[in-house]
Design a protein around this motif. Structure first.
Motif, short mmCIF file in Angstrom:
data_model
loop_
_atom_site.label_atom_id
_atom_site.label_comp_id
_atom_site.label_asym_id
_atom_site.label_seq_id
_atom_site.Cartn_x
_atom_site.Cartn_y
_atom_site.Cartn_z
N ASN A 243 -27.06 44.43 99.19
CA ASN A 243 -26.06 44.16 98.17
C ASN A 243 -24.70 44.17 98.87
O ASN A 243 -24.25 45.22 99.34
CB ASN A 243 -26.14 45.23 97.08
CG ASN A 243 -25.18 44.99 95.93
OD1 ASN A 243 -24.14 44.36 96.09
ND2 ASN A 243 -25.53 45.50 94.77
N SER A 560 -30.22 46.75 96.37
CA SER A 560 -30.46 45.32 96.47
C SER A 560 -30.89 44.74 95.13
O SER A 560 -31.69 45.32 94.40
CB SER A 560 -31.55 45.04 97.51
OG SER A 560 -31.92 43.67 97.50
N LYS A 561 -30.39 43.55 94.83
CA LYS A 561 -30.78 42.86 93.60
C LYS A 561 -32.18 42.28 93.72
O LYS A 561 -32.77 41.83 92.73
CB LYS A 561 -29.76 41.76 93.29
CG LYS A 561 -28.36 42.31 93.00
CD LYS A 561 -27.36 41.20 92.76
CE LYS A 561 -25.96 41.78 92.53
NZ LYS A 561 -24.94 40.72 92.32
#
Length: 696
Positions: A243, A560-561
């Protein structure tokens, strides 16, 4: 009636009759223990039948060994075998009560690395009813001693004994067939030892574990570079990119990891009689500069703390049996956090633990991980009444650790392992400053008292970091390593949860532990991402600005997406934001409502998740069991040479004083003076203590 009794007595006066009598007593005892001493999750008539039936084959085979011998010897040999089997059952009862698992050969192999204070722990968990496993042994011995039954001196033909052995194996075949019918691929895809015992019995599980242990040794010998190919494909496929909002935000900062022993998430904001159990940790948890994760789970197996460390340092799961740090920590190749940070970013790395260095094989495993320093018990002054349970009391340990922390060249990576909040939650009266719980469970009730003491210890450390300014240049990472209250205390768990009873969903959610990252200027808040200990290292790497897309790590950056939010438990169960599977039951994760009948689409989804979990765990096990990292060349990383590391007291202290980078230490920045006086503690053991000197 008298005629029937005479026939029974006449039958018992034969060797075959005595054998059948002994087998039935052993089977009844084993079934009683399975039902009352273990939590095997038996459901339905088939499983209930198998639980009773599986006690017979092993008893027939093992007690039947005595039939190959003549006269009184065969009778006494039968009793001796029964005694040994009963002792094994007794040992597993005690082990299960503490660890919710069964003894493995790797546990036995590593027992020397964890023996300190284990005797005291087991003495604390014994119950009078546990000794009932010896009742049948005593009955049989008394029958023989007082000649209640006649010893049949007649020769028992070998072919009859062999027939009985064959019957035993045939019954086991029937048992295994029925078990496979109820639980497909029982022996090939099972991560939970409870299943083996439930379906096949304790003795069969022991044999299975022995074969598996031997097989794993062979795997390591036969492993080759090509075995890394499926691992690399899996890692690449499941890599979660960083991210960018957080990537590199902690670059150049010290990393201070505070290992919160046996600390569970429910303690956050929990109160006893209106008093917060953990006010200091609560404050940190809710700080605007802290990233706190409220759906973070421990994922340990039998290795407990050692498994947590393995995941934290390597993003590799512990093994389904024993402790990977014990069995593989000395010999395996690792690409661990200490070595990575040292080689890539110039970090000085150290672990602090107030117990003997051999505990969990740390003195060897840490060399494999690449730790520059390991400050164990011998590095600390002796303090009267300064130890309890598994090492130094936390307040004393954390204060004294500062003597070395302030000498570490910055940036450093330091892990501080607390121990006071460890079962059996012992604490002397002068250190108890909160009321015990009143669940009625003597094991659970003092848990909040040691947790409160741990919180006070952390508060004192935080005050020191603030006073010296060290906190401004550091990232604080706090995490609970595993549960403190096992699933064997369900009535107490229900009371803690404010419920009348708990189900498997409640038990799954009870496996949450805290995970928080605090740093000055960090955009914090409570993050609801589902994750576990396997994800810690990738998360820290991205915060430090280290690209980990080439690393063999099984976790994903929690920020993190692309994080899949699948949390595998070591036994193959799992949690996701939508569904939870625990002990064979399925639930909606948000509501906790049980899904008793999966729809077609739900079955497709849960099967996909299960396949992912099984693959993730299985490939991690292959890396560990096969020592596969020895075949993997990580770009820009030099393989750790264990011979370059020594935790010898004199050598380590000399190295610390002569380190070329020592001018970057906190002590050097303080004019060469120790900052130990900046540390304030109310530890009663230190108030009137004199002549406490650090080793030189």
């Amino acid at each position: 009636m008298n005629t029937a009794l005479k026939k029974i007595r006449r039958g018992l006066n034969t060797k075959l009759g005595f054998f059948i009598f002994s087998v039935l007593l052993f089977a009844v005892k084993s079934y009683w223990a399975y039902k009352t001493k273990f939590n095997l999750g038996v459901k339905g008539g088939v499983q209930e039948f198998l639980l009773a039936f599986n006690t017979l084959p092993a008893a027939i085979i093992l007690l039947g060994i005595a039939l190959y011998f003549r006269g009184r010897l065969s009778y006494w040999l039968m009793s001796i075998i029964n005694f040994l089997l009963s002792t094994w059952l007794f040992a597993n009862i005690l082990y299960y009560r503490e660890f919710s698992d069964f003894i493995t050969f790797n546990v036995i192999k590593g027992s020397g690395a964890t023996s300190n204070n284990l005797g005291k722990s087991f003495l604390g968990i014994m119950r009078p009813s546990d000794f009932c496993v010896y009742l049948d042994v005593i009955v049989v011995i008394l029958i023989l001693l007082f000649h209640v039954l006649r010893v049949d001196m007649r020769y028992f033909k070998i072919r009859y004994a062999a027939t009985i052995t064959v019957i035993g194996f045939a019954l086991f075949g029937v048992n295994l067939g029925m078990a496979e019918g109820n639980r497909s691929q029982l022996l090939t895809r099972t991560f939970d030892n409870n299943y083996i015992v439930k379906y096949l019995g304790l003795e069969a599980y022991t044999v299975y574990d022995g074969i598996k242990t031997t097989h794993n040794s062979a795997i390591k010998a036969q492993a080759s570079k090509k075995d890394m190919a499926p691992v690399q494909r899996w890692i690449k496929k499941n890599y979660a990119g960083p991210n960018m909002q957080y990537y590199g935000k902690a670059k150049g900062k010290n990393i201070i990891i505070i290992h919160l022993e046996s600390f569970q998430q429910f303690l956050i904001d929990y109160k006893v009689n209106g008093q917060e159990v953990t006010p200091n940790i609560n404050k940190l948890y809710h700080s605007e500069n802290t990233l706190s994760f409220d759906n973070f789970f421990h994922q340990v197996g039998q290795g407990k703390t050692a498994d947590a460390e393995m995941m934290l340092e390597n993003s590799l799961f512990g093994l389904p049996e024993g402790s990977a740090m014990v069995t593989d920590g000395t010999t395996n190749t690792f690409q661990s956090a200490p070595a990575l940070l040292h080689q890539k970013l110039g970090y000085t790395t150290a672990s602090f633990h107030g117990d003997v260095p051999s505990f969990w094989n740390r003195d060897n495993a840490y060399k494999s991980f690449g730790y520059d320093y390991f400050f164990s018990k011998e590095y600390y002054p002796t303090t009267k009444n300064g130890e309890i349970g598994y090492g130094m009391k936390d307040k004393i340990f954390l204060k004294d650790s500062v003597n070395y922390l302030d000498q570490l060249p910055q940036p450093f990576y330091a892990k501080l392992i607390t121990v006071t909040n460890h079962y059996p939650y012992l604490l002397d009266k002068k250190n108890k400053t909160i009321d015990a719980l009143k669940t009625g469970d003597d094991t659970v009730d003092p848990y909040v008292q040691t947790a409160h003491y741990l919180d006070q210890s952390v508060g004192e450390l935080l005050n020191y970091l603030d006073k010296t300014g060290l906190r401004k240049n550091s990232v604080l990472v706090l995490y609970g390593d595993h549960y403190g209250i096992s699933n064997n205390h369900q009535p107490a768990i229900a009371k803690l949860s404010g419920k009348k009873s708990v189900n498997n969903y409640d038990l799954a959610m009870f496996q949450k532990v805290p995970f928080m990252i605090n740093m000055d200027g960090l955009q914090g808040g409570v993050n609801h991402t589902y994750g576990g200990e396997i994800d810690v290292l990738p998360t820290l790497e991205d915060l430090l600005g280290i690209s980990s897309n080439k690393y063999i790590q099984f976790g994903q950056d929690l920020l993190s997406k692309q994080n899949k939010q699948i949390v595998p438990f070591r036994n193959g169960d799992w949690v996701t934001p939508k569904y939870t599977k625990y002990n064979g039951d399925y639930y909606y994760t948000k509501s906790g409502k049980q899904i008793k009948h999966l729809s077609k689409s739900q079955k497709v989804t849960v099967d996909r998740i299960q396949k992912w979990v099984t693959t993730d765990l299985g490939l991690s096990d292959k890396v560990m069991n096969g020592d596969l990292l020895r075949f993997y060349k990580l770009p820009g990383f030099k393989k750790v040479n264990k011979k370059e590391y020594s935790y010898n007291l004199k050598k380590a202290l000399k190295k610390l004083k002569t380190d070329k980078k020592r001018k970057n230490s906190v002590r050097a920045q303080n004019g060469g003076k120790s900052t130990l006086d900046d540390y304030t503690t109310d530890a009663p053991e230190l108030q009137n203590s004199t002549n406490r000197k650090f080793p030189k």
